[in-house]
Scaffold this motif. Structure first.
Motif, PDB file in Angstrom:
ATOM      1  N   ALA A  87     -14.711  21.053 -13.935  1.00  0.00           N
ATOM      2  CA  ALA A  87     -15.497  22.249 -13.618  1.00  0.00           C
ATOM      3  C   ALA A  87     -14.609  23.479 -13.519  1.00  0.00           C
ATOM      4  O   ALA A  87     -14.955  24.557 -14.013  1.00  0.00           O
ATOM      5  CB  ALA A  87     -16.267  22.030 -12.313  1.00  0.00           C
ATOM      6  N   PHE A  88     -13.439  23.331 -12.876  1.00  0.00           N
ATOM      7  CA  PHE A  88     -12.498  24.444 -12.777  1.00  0.00           C
ATOM      8  C   PHE A  88     -12.096  24.950 -14.154  1.00  0.00           C
ATOM      9  O   PHE A  88     -11.996  26.162 -14.387  1.00  0.00           O
ATOM     10  CB  PHE A  88     -11.239  24.003 -12.027  1.00  0.00           C
ATOM     11  N   LYS A  89     -11.832  24.029 -15.071  1.00  0.00           N
ATOM     12  CA  LYS A  89     -11.401  24.395 -16.416  1.00  0.00           C
ATOM     13  C   LYS A  89     -12.439  25.255 -17.121  1.00  0.00           C
ATOM     14  O   LYS A  89     -12.123  26.013 -18.050  1.00  0.00           O
ATOM     15  CB  LYS A  89     -11.130  23.138 -17.241  1.00  0.00           C
ATOM     16  N   THR A  90     -13.689  25.111 -16.731  1.00  0.00           N
ATOM     17  CA  THR A  90     -14.765  25.852 -17.385  1.00  0.00           C
ATOM     18  C   THR A  90     -15.318  26.956 -16.484  1.00  0.00           C
ATOM     19  O   THR A  90     -16.437  27.423 -16.671  1.00  0.00           O
ATOM     20  CB  THR A  90     -15.897  24.898 -17.795  1.00  0.00           C
ATOM     21  N   GLY A  91     -14.514  27.347 -15.486  1.00  0.00           N
ATOM     22  CA  GLY A  91     -14.865  28.493 -14.671  1.00  0.00           C
ATOM     23  C   GLY A  91     -15.843  28.233 -13.552  1.00  0.00           C
ATOM     24  O   GLY A  91     -16.413  29.176 -12.993  1.00  0.00           O
TER      25      GLY A  91
END
Length: 348
Positions: free
Chosen positions: A71-75
């Protein structure tokens, strides 16, 4: 110094600083820090049983870290991993106790049910974020509590006839293995570690080797630019949360089908989902980094149980060290400034 090298050094320094400050706290409070760390190591890797327990603890940490990191990787900040883990745990056990099938069918079905349950639970905040711009942090926090109490209600009224726990899952749906238990002196190690490592590869492959992964990362970097380029921001937000929730649901399956083999009434959260946030942060949201961070956190958690026995040191001190590590990771900009200044002095 290159940014890639900094990304490697910063977590290492964060861990070292956390351990150093934790050591100072132990010395100030009158405990033997050396004996505490020896007991910690012995409790995590001192014999084959403890090693098996450490790997067992690392397994859900990897999957929870992947859920947060994806989720972090996709903002997005999926703080609802704990709730998605709980519904995944419930779904896996439900399938595991509802009927008995050949293992080649039953076990994959129970594992997939957990992934589907976690994905569905994450789909709701993803949809609200995409369609109505409702912040995912608020929704996922609230859904953690909904998951906990709904799961407790279902266990008590549907799966256990007013008992505090379900029956054990059928052997055909269990991740436990007599071979692994015998190999590790009857620890609770199970085949879930293989599932976790496969998921590490899946995350890497999606994000690095597929066009959809490129879109997901692009949306995370800049939604407006992605939309201008013709990407569907809304669908990518939903997809990101669904994949993240699937990883979290699988973490629940590891507990329900492996470590415990049943689901029970819980007075509070498992903590694994929240620890997954720390694992992802320390691992830099990268698949390999998450594995290494999960090994560290898993060994700290399991090894801490031995500290009161061998060294007379409260195992809560490990929680302090973990909190310090997270603090230094969160304050990594200070470490980066320190590294930059050293680099400039070296250049002179």
């Amino acid at each position: 110094m290159s940014s890639r090298m900094k990304n490697i050094i910063v977590p290492i320094l964060a861990v070292l600083l956390g351990i150093i400050v934790g050591t100072i706290i132990m010395l100030i409070t009158g405990y033997d820090a050396g004996a505490a760390f020896i007991a910690l190591w012995d409790g995590a890797f001192g014999d084959i049983y403890y090693t098996g327990e450490t790997i067992r603890q690392v397994t859900p940490y990897i999957l929870a870290g992947l859920a947060v990191g994806f989720a972090f990787k996709t903002g997005l900040f999926n703080i609802g991993v704990e709730g998605q883990l709980i519904v995944g745990w419930l779904a896996a056990v439900w399938v595991g106790v509802a009927f008995e099938l050949p293992k080649v069918i039953h076990l994959p079905l129970a594992v997939l049910a957990a992934a589907a349950a976690g994905a569905l639970w994450a789909f709701i905040p993803g949809l609200l974020k995409a369609k109505f711009r409702v912040h995912e942090v608020i929704v996922t926090i609230m859904m953690n509590y909904i998951a906990l109490h709904v799961a407790n209600y279902i266990i008590r009224t549907v799966l256990s006839e007013k008992s505090d726990r379900t029956a054990d899952v059928f052997p055909s749906a269990s991740l436990r293995s007599p071979f692994l238990e015998g190999l590790t002196d009857y620890s609770r190690l199970h085949w879930g570690i293989i599932v976790a490592l496969i998921c590490v590869f899946i995350m890497w492959f999606i994000l690095e080797k597929t066009s959809r992964g490129y879109e997901l990362k692009a949306v995370g970097f800049n939604q407006h630019a992605s939309e201008y380029a013709g990407m569907s921001v809304k669908s990518n937000i939903i997809l990101s949360m669904v994949i993240s929730g699937a990883f979290a649901g699988l973490a629940g399956a590891m507990e329900g089908l492996g470590t415990f083999g049943y689901a029970s009434i819980r007075g509070g959260f498992t903590g694994v989902g929240f620890d997954g946030i720390a694992v992802a942060l320390l691992g830099g949201n990268t698949p390999i980094g998450i594995i290494l961070a999960a090994i560290l956190f898993g060994s700290l958690k399991v090894g801490a149980l031995n500290m009161p026995l061998e060294a007379g040191v409260p195992n809560e001190l490990v929680d302090i060290i973990i909190a310090l590590i997270v603090f230094f990771v969160a304050a990594s900009y200070m470490i980066r400034i320190f590294i930059d200044r050293i680099g400039k002095k070296g250049a002179k």
